[in-house]
Design a protein around this motif. Structure first.
Motif, PDB file in Angstrom:
ATOM      1  N   ASP A  12      38.983   1.519  -6.326  1.00  0.00           N
ATOM      2  CA  ASP A  12      39.729   2.024  -5.164  1.00  0.00           C
ATOM      3  C   ASP A  12      39.309   3.452  -4.810  1.00  0.00           C
ATOM      4  OD1 ASP A  12      40.808   3.273  -7.377  1.00  0.00           O
ATOM      5  OD2 ASP A  12      42.857   3.253  -6.591  1.00  0.00           O
ATOM      6  N   VAL A  38      38.626   9.659   5.504  1.00  0.00           N
ATOM      7  CA  VAL A  38      40.089   9.602   5.544  1.00  0.00           C
ATOM      8  C   VAL A  38      40.544   8.788   6.764  1.00  0.00           C
ATOM      9  CG1 VAL A  38      42.209  10.975   5.767  1.00  0.00           C
ATOM     10  CG2 VAL A  38      40.367  11.754   4.254  1.00  0.00           C
ATOM     11  N   ASN A  39      39.881   9.000   7.898  1.00  0.00           N
ATOM     12  CA  ASN A  39      40.231   8.231   9.102  1.00  0.00           C
ATOM     13  C   ASN A  39      39.996   6.737   8.907  1.00  0.00           C
ATOM     14  OD1 ASN A  39      40.977  10.540  10.395  1.00  0.00           O
ATOM     15  ND2 ASN A  39      39.119  10.720  11.629  1.00  0.00           N
ATOM     16  N   ASP A  40      39.004   6.403   8.060  1.00  0.00           N
ATOM     17  CA  ASP A  40      38.721   4.994   7.796  1.00  0.00           C
ATOM     18  C   ASP A  40      39.588   4.424   6.681  1.00  0.00           C
ATOM     19  OD1 ASP A  40      36.852   5.119   9.753  1.00  0.00           O
ATOM     20  OD2 ASP A  40      35.109   5.220   8.426  1.00  0.00           O
ATOM     21  N   GLY A  41      40.498   5.239   6.160  1.00  0.00           N
ATOM     22  CA  GLY A  41      41.439   4.727   5.177  1.00  0.00           C
ATOM     23  C   GLY A  41      41.062   4.950   3.717  1.00  0.00           C
ATOM     24  N   SER A  42      40.031   5.773   3.463  1.00  0.00           N
ATOM     25  CA  SER A  42      39.702   6.103   2.068  1.00  0.00           C
ATOM     26  C   SER A  42      40.463   7.362   1.687  1.00  0.00           C
ATOM     27  CB  SER A  42      38.203   6.362   1.906  1.00  0.00           C
ATOM     28  OG  SER A  42      37.465   5.269   2.373  1.00  0.00           O
ATOM     29  N   PHE A  43      41.487   7.185   0.842  1.00  0.00           N
ATOM     30  CA  PHE A  43      42.337   8.321   0.507  1.00  0.00           C
ATOM     31  C   PHE A  43      42.141   8.806  -0.927  1.00  0.00           C
ATOM     32  CE2 PHE A  43      45.271   5.971   3.616  1.00  0.00           C
ATOM     33  CZ  PHE A  43      44.659   6.570   4.712  1.00  0.00           C
ATOM     34  N   HIS A  73      48.146  11.466   2.851  1.00  0.00           N
ATOM     35  CA  HIS A  73      48.241  10.006   2.686  1.00  0.00           C
ATOM     36  C   HIS A  73      48.503   9.651   1.220  1.00  0.00           C
ATOM     37  CE1 HIS A  73      46.761   9.265   6.776  1.00  0.00           C
ATOM     38  NE2 HIS A  73      45.966  10.295   6.571  1.00  0.00           N
TER      39      HIS A  73
END
Lengths: 113, 147
Positions: A12, A38-43, A73
């Motif tokens: 993850d 981060v915008n693509d959802g990798s936090f 996030h």
């Protein structure tokens, strides 16, 4: 030498491998990369700094900005660094207290606090 | 007193050149190899700060770097031509949008924090006509040959 960036996914976590010099000229590229992730959802990011030859306060600013974004996030930003001259900059600025700094990507990827 | 002077347009891509030149002159002047990384970083921070100040104030004049070789020390002066306000004051030309101004101020302060953490002998002066950061390092004179 310019800045090189590559990303890969481990479980993850997203590992960002950085190489070259992070300064006032190249730091915007690193900022773009972190914002995009981060915008693509990798936090949950691991920034591998082992290939970094030079880091200045502009680069530190970008890393702090990245940390701020992932934290919004409930994510994490971990660093991998063994180079004394790079670590020194984190110590001088007190940022060793802000970033978890690991000795290997494996260790950073496995870390959960 | 030998001096190398460098003037460059306030553009981020030239900061690296300033670092390389400064490190080369410092090495020649006899600054310890172990300290060269610090010289490189400190001069980069000072130049980055000057470039930022020139850009945000719309100053077209170049940033000035003087590399000064003295008898027992090596000094670097980085000069800008930005009118400095008292710390804490909002600069009159500050753009209104978002939080851009605060971020710039923070980065400026972080650069100074790195410089003061790295260099023992540093002097920061600022006035209406610009600012100057002067940093010095001790040098080791070339080893004399014993006959």
């Amino acid at each position: 030498m310019d800045l090189s960036l590559s990303t890969r996914t481990v479980g993850d976590r997203t590992v960002v491998e950085v190489g070259g010099e992070i300064d006032v000229y190249t730091a915007p590229k690193l900022r773009e990369q972190l914002v995009e992730l981060v915008n693509d959802g990798s936090f949950h990011l691991v920034v591998d700094m082992e290939g970094v030859d030079f880091l200045d306060s502009t680069g530190l600013g970008v890393l702090v900005g990245g940390l701020k974004r992932v934290r919004a996030h409930e994510g994490s930003l971990r660093l991998v660094c063994n180079q004394e001259r790079i670590l020194k900059i984190f110590r001088i600025t007190g940022l060793t207290k802000v970033f978890p700094i690991h000795t290997s990507v494996e260790e950073a990827v496995a870390a959960t606090d | 007193m030998a001096t190398v002077e460098l003037r460059f347009s306030a553009l981020p891509e030239h900061v690296r050149t300033a670092r390389l030149v400064a490190a080369a002159v410092a090495r020649r002047a006899g600054v310890d190899e172990a300290v060269l990384d610090e010289v490189r970083l400190a001069v980069g921070e000072a130049c980055t700060r000057a470039v930022g100040l020139h850009q945000s104030a719309g100053i077209s004049a170049p940033v000035r770097v003087s590399l000064i070789e003295e008898e027992k020390q090596f000094s670097i002066e980085v000069g800008d031509e930005a009118p400095h306000t008292v710390p804490g004051d909002k600069s009159p030309g500050a753009q209104g949008g978002a939080d851009g101004v605060d971020v710039e101020t923070e980065e400026d302060e972080m650069g100074l924090a790195v410089i003061s953490g790295l260099v023992d002998d540093v002097e920061v002066t600022a006035g209406e006509n610009g600012g100057l950061i002067r940093m010095s390092w001790p040098t080791t004179p070339p080893a004399t040959l014993v006959s």
